[in-house]
Enzyme design. Structure first.
Site, PDB file in Angstrom:
ATOM      1  N   HIS A 235      -6.734  -5.056  -0.629  1.00 47.89           N
ATOM      2  CA  HIS A 235      -5.949  -6.278  -0.817  1.00 47.89           C
ATOM      3  C   HIS A 235      -6.513  -7.096  -1.967  1.00 47.89           C
ATOM      4  O   HIS A 235      -6.251  -8.291  -2.079  1.00 47.89           O
ATOM      5  CB  HIS A 235      -5.967  -7.136   0.458  1.00 47.89           C
ATOM      6  CG  HIS A 235      -5.631  -6.362   1.681  1.00 47.89           C
ATOM      7  ND1 HIS A 235      -6.587  -5.790   2.480  1.00 47.89           N
ATOM      8  CD2 HIS A 235      -4.438  -6.023   2.204  1.00 47.89           C
ATOM      9  CE1 HIS A 235      -5.986  -5.145   3.480  1.00 47.89           C
ATOM     10  NE2 HIS A 235      -4.691  -5.266   3.330  1.00 47.89           N
TER      11      HIS A 235
ATOM     12  N   HIS B 201       0.831  -1.212   0.000  1.00 50.15           N
ATOM     13  CA  HIS B 201       0.000   0.000   0.000  1.00 50.15           C
ATOM     14  C   HIS B 201       0.863   1.259   0.000  1.00 50.15           C
ATOM     15  O   HIS B 201       0.402   2.326   0.420  1.00 50.15           O
ATOM     16  CB  HIS B 201      -0.901   0.014   1.233  1.00 50.15           C
ATOM     17  CG  HIS B 201      -1.663  -1.241   1.471  1.00 50.15           C
ATOM     18  ND1 HIS B 201      -2.567  -1.737   0.553  1.00 50.15           N
ATOM     19  CD2 HIS B 201      -1.647  -2.125   2.493  1.00 50.15           C
ATOM     20  CE1 HIS B 201      -3.086  -2.867   1.031  1.00 50.15           C
ATOM     21  NE2 HIS B 201      -2.539  -3.125   2.201  1.00 50.15           N
TER      22      HIS B 201
END
Lengths: 334, 334
Positions: free
Chosen positions: A219, A58
């Protein structure tokens, strides 16, 4: 280990954090075994250390927000996997101020568990700890009452506002309340037009066949529905409708984050930001802050998310305060 | 206009520059008809305006580098297309200092022509103009002697060093020489693992079938060769060999840019940076600066480029000087 990405068993995170620490050696220091990163500078009046972390993939979250005005320490886990509680513990020990530590935790089970274990250990060592849980993702609203909403791009808003408050000398309880209030005032929604590259196969992690995953997770958690690609104006309008409807009541001032999921061009993110800004005006919302860029992606997923935080008047100055980090941009200060 | 990207005839640039100007209203001012953007702040001692521009689709280049310490004005063209000379003219008029204007131009025929027409017009109006041509792309070295090497990611290095020199009060001739020297000391090489999305079709602009385009251009110009994906260490090693061999002789200090082509995750760029940093050490080169991120992409192409600039001692302070722009990050200052 072919480019792009890396086959199973070959963890890119140690090399990536070394590369990050090298590129920003004036801002951060890397500690390995367990991996955690510390800001080199903090405001003299800060009484509470701000610690965050979570799975990697991320970036720039979280290490990109280390520095004066934002975070003191972060614990990056393996890709899409919570950091071990030992990494959180070491990061927290190093970051603790005289009033203790705040853990800023995205709402995922693994993160909650590992930050929780570290917090218990810290308390045994005499360090006060409070947790701010970020749970902004509307796509998971009401899905599973035991788990609650996922934490996504509102994390940056929480980290920014808490960081400025910590710099001004706020104590642990005050920061915990502020963080909870900012998180509660924030909602996000994300769409994907192409899945992230699977690190096992080098192929997209799932197929979309020209449709949009509407409500995708950071995700690659699949949305409840995929939709035909609408005109962009319609898409932004629909997303704004849902995000605005998800916000709690309050003042008509908002901060907006137009966040790329990793594989979307900045040119397009700016177009989306312009459409969304017009959409806010049409809804009578005053924009007091706007972030446009790739802040909380899902590796190289193509897509974007919209985040709104309904701002209280006393938060605006905290939002606009300077931050000396690798990744937080200069912002419009209304 | 479906997300992602936009069908033929629907130009995303006007909306994107508005979105950019909105997000960075404290740093830049947008002027339309013709589109150009101006920095709101400039160092008091600056005697020469720095102007750049080129086709869009390479964001954050150039508008992301507007601000104190870097550029005074930019003229963004349509996607992958030179700005009209009128936009360059207006940007230059607004940016001109008492000693005139420097045009920082990437080496493409359309940009050379349009900046050239604007320069002639400016001279007729009594404004001194000099050009710095950036031509770092090794993939086009020796390909076509009439055109020369393409200009790519070294543009950021040139803009940064020239900006700091302009802030210190350097005059037109001095800046022109400095810019030419920095450009001459810079070489780049880019690879793609997936083409950018075609704005006409919404599909990848060309197929790679699992191979890498080795020497791709920032507009999706195909490389002379595609290669099977080697292990990443081998790929970085080979690219570094070629870039180092392409540099002119000089001191053993370099600035390195590890640049994403738009669709590559920052996690992976940091891994590549770490490998490349080790490769520099193995070659006896001292790294005095390192930029890692997406600075000069080709829309959402997956891939990366490596740029090296062989630094003279007097450039190091200019590189490390602060820049107050939307996109230039805090850097390691050796």
């Amino acid at each position: 280990m072919p480019f792009p990405f890396h086959p199973a068993g070959d963890d890119p995170v140690p090399a990536a954090v070394r590369g990050f620490a090298r590129a920003h050696a004036d801002l951060v220091a890397l500690h390995e075994d367990p991996i955690h990163l510390l800001a080199r500078h903090r405001a003299p009046g800060r009484r509470v250390g701000l610690v965050s972390g979570g799975g990697s993939g991320h970036e720039p979250l979280h290490a990109g927000f280390l520095g004066r005005g934002m975070l003191d320490a972060v614990a990056p886990g393996p890709v899409f996997t919570s950091p071990h509680n030992k990494a959180v513990l070491y990061a927290s020990r190093a970051a603790a101020g005289p009033d203790g530590v705040i853990h800023i935790v995205k709402n995922y089970t693994g993160d909650r568990i590992n930050f929780g274990i570290a917090a218990e250990r810290l308390r045994m060592e005499g360090v006060d700890v409070a947790r701010v849980l970020v749970d902004d993702d509307l796509a998971t609203d009401g899905l599973d009452t035991a788990t609650g909403r996922r934490g996504t791009a509102a994390t940056v808003v929480v980290e920014k506002i808490l960081g400025a408050a910590a710099d001004s000398g706020a104590g642990l309880a005050e920061l915990a309340t502020l963080g909870a209030d900012v998180a509660a005032a924030s909602r996000s929604l994300a769409v994907a037009s192409r899945a992230q590259t699977s690190m096992r196969t080098g192929e997209p992690a799932f197929a979309l066949d020209g449709r949009l995953d509407y409500g995708v997770g950071i995700h690659g958690e699949r949305a409840r529905r995929s939709v035909d690609r609408p005109p962009t104006e319609e898409l932004v309008d629909r997303m704004l409708d849902e995000v605005v409807a998800g916000l709690p009541d309050g003042p008509d001032q908002v901060v907006m984050v137009v966040n790329g999921m990793g594989g979307t061009a900045l040119l397009e993110l700016y177009v989306l930001a312009e459409l969304a800004a017009a959409g806010l005006e049409a809804r009578g919302l005053e924009r007091v802050g706007l972030l446009v860029g790739t802040f909380v992606p899902a590796l190289d997923m193509a897509g974007f998310s919209l985040t709104l935080t309904r701002m209280r008047p006393e938060w605006t100055g905290l939002w606009a305060a300077p931050a000396q980090t690798a990744a937080f941009p200069r912002t419009e200060t209304s």
